[in-house]
Design a protein around this motif. Structure first.
Motif, short mmCIF file in Angstrom:
data_model
loop_
_atom_site.label_atom_id
_atom_site.label_comp_id
_atom_site.label_asym_id
_atom_site.label_seq_id
_atom_site.Cartn_x
_atom_site.Cartn_y
_atom_site.Cartn_z
N GLU A 137 0.83 -1.21 0.00
CA GLU A 137 0.00 0.00 0.00
C GLU A 137 0.86 1.25 0.00
O GLU A 137 0.58 2.21 -0.73
CB GLU A 137 -0.94 -0.01 1.20
CG GLU A 137 -2.10 -0.96 1.04
CD GLU A 137 -3.12 -0.84 2.16
OE1 GLU A 137 -3.32 0.28 2.68
OE2 GLU A 137 -3.73 -1.88 2.50
N VAL A 138 1.92 1.27 0.82
CA VAL A 138 2.83 2.41 0.85
C VAL A 138 3.46 2.61 -0.53
O VAL A 138 3.54 3.73 -1.04
CB VAL A 138 3.92 2.21 1.93
CG1 VAL A 138 5.05 3.22 1.79
CG2 VAL A 138 3.31 2.28 3.32
N LYS B 68 0.93 4.16 -3.00
CA LYS B 68 0.80 5.63 -2.83
C LYS B 68 1.98 6.33 -3.49
O LYS B 68 1.80 7.34 -4.19
CB LYS B 68 0.72 5.98 -1.35
CG LYS B 68 -0.57 5.56 -0.71
CD LYS B 68 -0.55 5.86 0.79
CE LYS B 68 -1.73 5.20 1.47
NZ LYS B 68 -1.68 5.34 2.94
N GLY C 231 -3.20 0.94 -2.47
CA GLY C 231 -2.29 2.06 -2.30
C GLY C 231 -2.37 3.06 -3.43
O GLY C 231 -2.35 4.28 -3.20
N SER D 250 -5.50 5.02 -2.88
CA SER D 250 -5.28 5.98 -1.79
C SER D 250 -4.43 7.15 -2.28
O SER D 250 -4.67 8.31 -1.92
CB SER D 250 -4.60 5.30 -0.60
OG SER D 250 -5.44 4.31 -0.05
#
Length: 180
Positions: free
Chosen positions: A68-69, A72, A145, A148
């Motif tokens: 997810e990081v 992003k 990610g 997001s």
């Protein structure tokens, strides 16, 4: 998988963690090219899976969180590299609904051999969009990610949640985006 994803992953690891951790995970991942990736090359997605698993062990952060990081981070890089994808788009839902029928079409022009996931969508209301992610690679946490990152790019508050399900009889990961 396109080399740009690999080079951006390595940039993120170096920026967020350290060059030492990057070197360590490359060594532990036993990569066929010793971590020498080019943005335009094509590589086995299992290589990034191994690097992510080794990064998880090195920094004690679960793989889904790391993906997810990275998602992003990757969205930020996509928006900087491909500003034409964002021309005239004013909100994240408009952008997300165009992934398969515009963005992936354009990506295929740049990288004809790219294997891209499929996305379908249903807009439930003005504040809720459901995305159906379908891919044999199972990078749904990366997709979360990226989504997001899309919300952040458009300075829109909301939550992104994933669950297992189906879309028209096929297995899919359901990604629900609910704006505040």
């Amino acid at each position: 998988m396109k080399g740009m994803v690999f080079t951006e992953f390595m940039d993120m690891v170096e920026d967020v963690f350290s060059v030492d951790i990057l070197e360590d995970i490359i060594e532990k991942s036993d990569l066929p090219n010793d971590g020498a990736y080019t943005a335009v090359g094509t590589y086995d997605h299992e290589e990034i899976v191994r690097m992510t698993a080794n990064l998880s062990q090195a920094v004690n952060i679960p793989v889904p969180t790391l993906l997810e990081v990275f998602g992003k981070h990757l969205f930020g890089r996509f928006s900087a590299r491909y500003p034409n994808f964002f021309e005239g788009i004013i909100d994240p839902f408009e952008f997300l609904k165009n992934i398969d029928n515009y963005i992936h079409v354009e990506v295929r022009k740049l990288y004809p051999d790219a294997e891209l996931p499929r996305f379908y969508h249903e807009q439930k209301s003005a504040n809720e969009l459901t995305m159906y992610y379908m891919s044999s690679r199972h990078f749904e946490d990366l997709a979360v990610g990226l989504i997001s990152g899309c919300l952040a790019h458009f300075e829109t508050a909301g939550k992104v949640e994933k669950s297992e399900g189906q879309y028209k009889g096929e297995d899919a990961v359901i990604i629900s985006i609910i704006l505040d």
